[in-house]
Design a protein around this motif. Structure first.
Motif, short mmCIF file in Angstrom:
data_model
loop_
_atom_site.label_atom_id
_atom_site.label_comp_id
_atom_site.label_asym_id
_atom_site.label_seq_id
_atom_site.Cartn_x
_atom_site.Cartn_y
_atom_site.Cartn_z
N ARG A 1 27.38 49.47 27.11
CA ARG A 1 27.12 48.17 26.46
C ARG A 1 26.59 48.05 25.19
NH1 ARG A 1 24.84 44.45 31.76
NH2 ARG A 1 26.77 44.65 33.07
N THR A 2 25.89 49.27 24.74
CA THR A 2 25.22 49.24 23.49
C THR A 2 25.70 50.43 22.66
OG1 THR A 2 23.19 50.47 24.29
CG2 THR A 2 23.12 48.09 24.59
N GLY A 3 26.06 51.20 23.19
CA GLY A 3 26.68 52.47 22.28
C GLY A 3 25.70 53.60 22.39
N SER A 4 24.33 53.36 22.89
CA SER A 4 23.17 54.29 22.76
C SER A 4 22.32 54.08 24.04
CB SER A 4 22.27 53.87 21.57
OG SER A 4 21.30 54.44 21.68
N PHE A 5 21.84 55.21 24.44
CA PHE A 5 20.79 55.18 25.43
C PHE A 5 19.35 54.90 25.18
CE2 PHE A 5 23.86 58.82 26.24
CZ PHE A 5 24.13 58.46 27.76
N GLU A 6 19.06 54.48 23.95
CA GLU A 6 17.86 53.96 23.54
C GLU A 6 17.42 52.48 24.23
OE1 GLU A 6 16.51 54.14 19.56
OE2 GLU A 6 17.99 55.35 18.87
N GLY A 7 18.28 51.94 24.70
CA GLY A 7 18.09 50.43 25.32
C GLY A 7 17.53 50.42 26.59
N ALA A 8 17.62 51.69 27.31
CA ALA A 8 17.43 51.82 28.67
C ALA A 8 15.90 52.32 28.61
CB ALA A 8 18.08 53.01 29.51
N LEU A 9 15.33 52.96 27.77
CA LEU A 9 13.98 53.44 27.76
C LEU A 9 12.69 52.39 27.86
CD1 LEU A 9 14.53 56.16 24.87
CD2 LEU A 9 14.78 56.52 27.23
N ILE A 10 12.83 51.34 27.10
CA ILE A 10 11.78 50.27 27.29
C ILE A 10 11.82 49.78 28.75
CG2 ILE A 10 10.73 48.11 26.29
CD1 ILE A 10 10.35 50.68 24.58
N PRO A 11 13.00 49.28 29.30
CA PRO A 11 12.88 48.81 30.80
C PRO A 11 12.39 49.53 31.44
CG PRO A 11 14.89 48.14 29.78
CD PRO A 11 14.25 49.11 28.54
N ILE B 1 15.16 61.30 36.35
CA ILE B 1 16.65 61.59 36.46
C ILE B 1 17.58 60.86 35.51
CG2 ILE B 1 17.86 60.07 38.07
CD1 ILE B 1 18.60 62.78 39.80
N LEU B 2 17.06 59.72 34.87
CA LEU B 2 17.65 59.01 33.80
C LEU B 2 17.73 60.07 32.75
CD1 LEU B 2 17.20 55.39 32.72
CD2 LEU B 2 17.13 57.12 31.20
N ILE B 3 16.58 60.70 32.36
CA ILE B 3 16.37 61.59 31.40
C ILE B 3 17.54 62.92 31.88
CG2 ILE B 3 14.87 63.37 30.10
CD1 ILE B 3 14.74 60.38 29.32
N ILE B 4 17.10 63.55 33.04
CA ILE B 4 17.76 64.94 33.29
C ILE B 4 19.29 64.57 33.23
CG2 ILE B 4 18.16 66.41 35.13
CD1 ILE B 4 15.25 65.87 36.18
N SER B 5 19.89 63.57 33.74
CA SER B 5 21.31 63.44 33.91
C SER B 5 21.84 63.14 32.63
CB SER B 5 21.54 62.19 34.83
OG SER B 5 21.10 61.07 34.11
N ASN B 6 21.14 62.81 31.50
CA ASN B 6 21.76 62.48 30.21
C ASN B 6 20.93 63.26 29.05
OD1 ASN B 6 24.00 60.37 30.65
ND2 ASN B 6 22.08 59.69 31.92
N ALA B 7 20.49 64.42 29.37
CA ALA B 7 19.30 64.75 28.36
C ALA B 7 19.88 65.23 27.13
CB ALA B 7 18.79 66.25 28.99
#
Length: 220
Positions: free
Chosen positions: A183-193, A49-55
């Motif tokens: 906090r970072t201006g991008s969603f990329e930082g959420a992918l690795i965690p 849902i992290l992907i779905i909600s901000n696809a």
């Protein structure tokens, strides 16, 4: 209501009924297996849902595509959410429920690691499709998981309680994405965690075992 006793459909093959006792909701809530299955669904939904909600914005962040282009391709990719329920449900009948969840977690972990480094329009679409296939698979496998562990007599009520994991994950997943974006201006930082979370989650099914039926010993 249930069909008449002995009712059959010509040409149909009946599924094997889950063996073992059926546990009422009050009994299920006292078992660690309930919380184990709840966590399995929660973690799978959190990732999906992290992907779905901000696809669309994630797609645009990764590829530079316009929102219109990202939305159009995601409309086709979203079909995998439904297909995953049939596909992984079928796989779990052969591979087992526990191992199926482990495989889905590991596949998604790889995809989330790759997503953080992928910027191709087509490649991101494929990776989204795989995540959605596994997201739908979580819902395709869990009802059978529930029936295997707690029986079929109270399946509707018991599964309803496990399904609360969907609601909680529906808050947590988007919140993680939104916090990282702010906090970072991008969603990329959420992918690795999330990928790391899925690797850890992949070992959980090995610790969840079917409840052992109580054995009554006759005394004289």
């Amino acid at each position: 209501r249930n069909p008449p006793e002995g009712f059959t459909v010509p040409g149909a093959v009946a599924a094997t009924v889950a063996s073992g006792p059926s546990y009422a909701p009050s009994q299920m809530l006292g078992m660690p297996q309930f919380y184990g299955l709840w966590i399995l669904l929660f973690l799978n939904v959190t990732a999906g849902i992290l992907i779905i909600s901000n696809a669309v914005p994630i797609y645009s962040d990764l590829t530079g595509a316009t929102a219109a282009a990202a939305g159009a391709i995601y409309g086709y990719v979203a079909v995998c959410n439904g297909l995953g329920r049939f596909f992984w449900g079928s796989v779990s009948d052969r591979l087992g429920r526990n191992m199926t969840y482990t495989v889905m977690y590991l596949i998604q972990a790889v995809v989330f690691f790759l997503l953080a480094r992928t910027h191709s329009f087509a490649a991101v679409a494929l990776e989204f499709a795989i995540v959605l296939l596994c997201y739908g698979g979580g819902f395709g496998v869990m009802p059978s998981f529930n029936a295997d562990y707690f029986g079929t007599r109270y399946l509707g009520q018991n599964y309803g309680m496990i399904l609360t994991a969907w609601g909680v994950a529906g808050i947590v997943g988007p919140l993680i994405a939104a916090t990282v974006k702010d906090r970072t201006g991008s969603f990329e930082g959420a992918l690795i965690p999330v990928a790391i979370m899925l690797i850890i989650a992949a070992v959980i099914p090995f610790f969840i075992k079917k409840p052992a039926p109580k054995v009554t010993v006759a005394t004289t």
